[in-house]
Design a protein around this motif. Structure first.
Motif, short mmCIF file in Angstrom:
data_model
loop_
_atom_site.label_atom_id
_atom_site.label_comp_id
_atom_site.label_asym_id
_atom_site.label_seq_id
_atom_site.Cartn_x
_atom_site.Cartn_y
_atom_site.Cartn_z
N ALA A 1 -41.96 15.85 18.28
CA ALA A 1 -42.92 15.32 17.31
C ALA A 1 -43.07 16.30 16.15
N GLY A 2 -43.04 15.75 14.94
CA GLY A 2 -43.12 16.58 13.75
C GLY A 2 -41.77 17.00 13.20
N LEU A 3 -40.68 16.53 13.80
CA LEU A 3 -39.34 16.89 13.32
C LEU A 3 -39.14 16.42 11.88
N LEU A 4 -38.64 17.33 11.03
CA LEU A 4 -38.28 17.02 9.65
C LEU A 4 -36.92 17.65 9.37
N ASN A 5 -36.09 16.97 8.60
CA ASN A 5 -34.73 17.46 8.35
C ASN A 5 -34.40 17.25 6.87
N ARG A 6 -34.79 18.23 6.07
CA ARG A 6 -34.58 18.14 4.62
C ARG A 6 -33.11 17.98 4.26
N GLU A 7 -32.23 18.74 4.91
CA GLU A 7 -30.81 18.70 4.56
C GLU A 7 -30.22 17.32 4.82
N TRP A 8 -30.50 16.76 5.98
CA TRP A 8 -29.92 15.45 6.32
C TRP A 8 -30.50 14.36 5.42
N ASP A 9 -31.81 14.39 5.19
CA ASP A 9 -32.44 13.40 4.33
C ASP A 9 -31.78 13.36 2.95
N ASN A 10 -31.57 14.52 2.36
CA ASN A 10 -31.00 14.56 1.02
C ASN A 10 -29.52 14.15 1.02
N LYS A 11 -28.81 14.48 2.08
CA LYS A 11 -27.43 14.00 2.19
C LYS A 11 -27.41 12.48 2.25
N PHE A 12 -28.34 11.89 2.99
CA PHE A 12 -28.43 10.43 3.09
C PHE A 12 -28.68 9.81 1.72
N MET A 13 -29.60 10.39 0.95
CA MET A 13 -29.85 9.86 -0.39
C MET A 13 -28.62 10.00 -1.27
N ASP A 14 -27.89 11.09 -1.14
CA ASP A 14 -26.64 11.26 -1.89
C ASP A 14 -25.70 10.09 -1.64
N TYR B 1 -38.26 13.95 -3.58
CA TYR B 1 -38.30 14.28 -2.15
C TYR B 1 -39.40 15.32 -1.95
N HIS B 2 -40.17 15.15 -0.87
CA HIS B 2 -41.27 16.06 -0.63
C HIS B 2 -41.53 16.18 0.87
N ILE B 3 -41.78 17.40 1.32
CA ILE B 3 -42.19 17.69 2.69
C ILE B 3 -43.42 18.57 2.64
N PRO B 4 -44.43 18.27 3.50
CA PRO B 4 -44.56 17.09 4.32
C PRO B 4 -45.63 16.16 3.77
N ALA C 1 -22.56 5.54 4.17
CA ALA C 1 -23.84 5.46 4.89
C ALA C 1 -23.89 4.27 5.83
N ARG C 2 -23.16 3.21 5.55
CA ARG C 2 -23.24 2.03 6.39
C ARG C 2 -22.68 2.28 7.78
N TRP C 3 -21.89 3.33 7.93
CA TRP C 3 -21.23 3.60 9.21
C TRP C 3 -21.94 4.66 10.05
N ILE C 4 -23.07 5.17 9.57
CA ILE C 4 -23.83 6.14 10.37
C ILE C 4 -24.34 5.44 11.62
N GLU C 5 -24.11 6.04 12.78
CA GLU C 5 -24.50 5.42 14.04
C GLU C 5 -25.97 5.72 14.37
N HIS C 6 -26.55 4.85 15.17
CA HIS C 6 -27.95 5.01 15.56
C HIS C 6 -28.23 6.40 16.12
N ILE C 7 -27.33 6.89 16.96
CA ILE C 7 -27.58 8.15 17.63
C ILE C 7 -27.70 9.30 16.64
N GLU C 8 -27.00 9.20 15.50
CA GLU C 8 -27.11 10.26 14.50
C GLU C 8 -28.48 10.24 13.84
N TYR C 9 -28.96 9.05 13.50
CA TYR C 9 -30.32 8.97 12.95
C TYR C 9 -31.33 9.60 13.90
#
Length: 282
Positions: A200-213, A262-265, A222-230
């Motif tokens: 609980a409280g997990l945040l991942n700035r690097e992955w989030d910004n890669k996803f937006m890229d 983008y902003h945390i948190p 991005a359409r091929w990212i699997e559920h387990i990676e999210y």
């Protein structure tokens, strides 16, 4: 004909709705979050969309375990704000666009998407918070809204590829509607967050910004990212980001980024926000 002129992605954290309703958007905690939406508020005033197709997930307000539609489209005249335990938000009713909604529903079903059609429902923070972030506190929302609810709460949830393909089909449906309408499509939810358990409280700035890229330009990676990676990288609730892929798919082969924030948190959630426009390939 109708045309999709922009795509908007945004988190829909319920705390942001509270900040709007209680007049706290400029304080030390919320100010940096809301500052990232000022550009978009001006953009919306200039663009004046006629209709917003708003992709969101319900939080046990309209749907519960008795019925869990994978994809549901609202074809009603209007939608009231749901009571999520603290009373309904003091926001205007959401006015629908039944003609376009029914056209999209028919087009999607003939395109072999099994849509659930909803004529009456209440809408919760998943839909009303993005409206507040983009439009502020008007007496009535300046655009008609077609709710498109996606199940990202109870497994199985749709794949990223299926969401992207649904967006592509929505794009085709809008283009075939004969009325001259300025349509936007919004994908909401996310970004990285987990609300329970040892992470609980997990945040991942690097992955989030890669996803937006990956939503900008001509890549469809991005359409091929699997559920387990999210889940692994962004927490159990990070799966909400598949809803952004519906927005991206509807914009066509290539996009240009007009605005990014983008902003945390915010509470225990990462805030992400994009404004994209479709661009001809080449």
């Amino acid at each position: 004909m109708a045309r999709i002129t922009a795509g908007i992605a945004s988190s829909h954290v319920p705390l942001l709705g509270m900040a709007v309703d209680q007049g706290k958007t400029g304080d030390d905690y919320f100010g940096p979050i809301f500052a990232g939406y000022e550009w978009t508020k001006d953009f919306e005033k200039q663009e004046k969309p006629d209709v917003v197709i708003l992709v969101y997930n319900d939080h046990a307000s309209a749907f519960d375990m008795k019925i869990v539609p994978t994809f549901a489209i609202g074809c009603g005249e209007s939608y009231k704000s749901a009571d999520e335990g603290f009373g309904p938000r003091p926001v205007p009713d959401v006015e629908g666009h039944p003609d376009l909604a029914w056209h999209i529903a028919q087009s999607l079903i003939l395109d072999e998407f099994d849509m659930t059609i909803i004529n009456e429902m209440e809408v919760d923070h998943g839909l009303t918070v993005p409206l507040s972030m983009m439009f502020g506190t008007p007496d009535e929302w300046p655009a008609r809204v077609i709710p498109l609810a996606v199940n990202v709460v109870t497994y199985p949830v749709p794949s990223g590829n299926r969401c992207w393909a649904l967006g592509e089909a929505i794009g085709r449906a809008v283009e075939s509607f004969p009325e001259d309408l300025n349509v936007q499509i919004w994908g909401t939810g996310g970004m990285s967050h987990q609300l329970q358990g040892p992470r609980a409280g997990l945040l991942n700035r690097e992955w989030d910004n890669k996803f937006m890229d990956l939503l900008i330009g001509d890549t469809d990676e991005a359409r091929w990212i699997e559920h387990i990676e999210y889940i692994r990288e962004t927490g159990t609730e990070g799966i909400e980001m598949v809803m952004w892929l519906i927005m991206r798919g509807a914009l066509g082969k290539k996009t240009r980024c007009l605005h990014r924030h983008y902003h945390i948190p915010c509470s225990n959630t990462a805030i992400g926000h994009l404004v994209l426009e479709p661009k001809p390939a080449g």
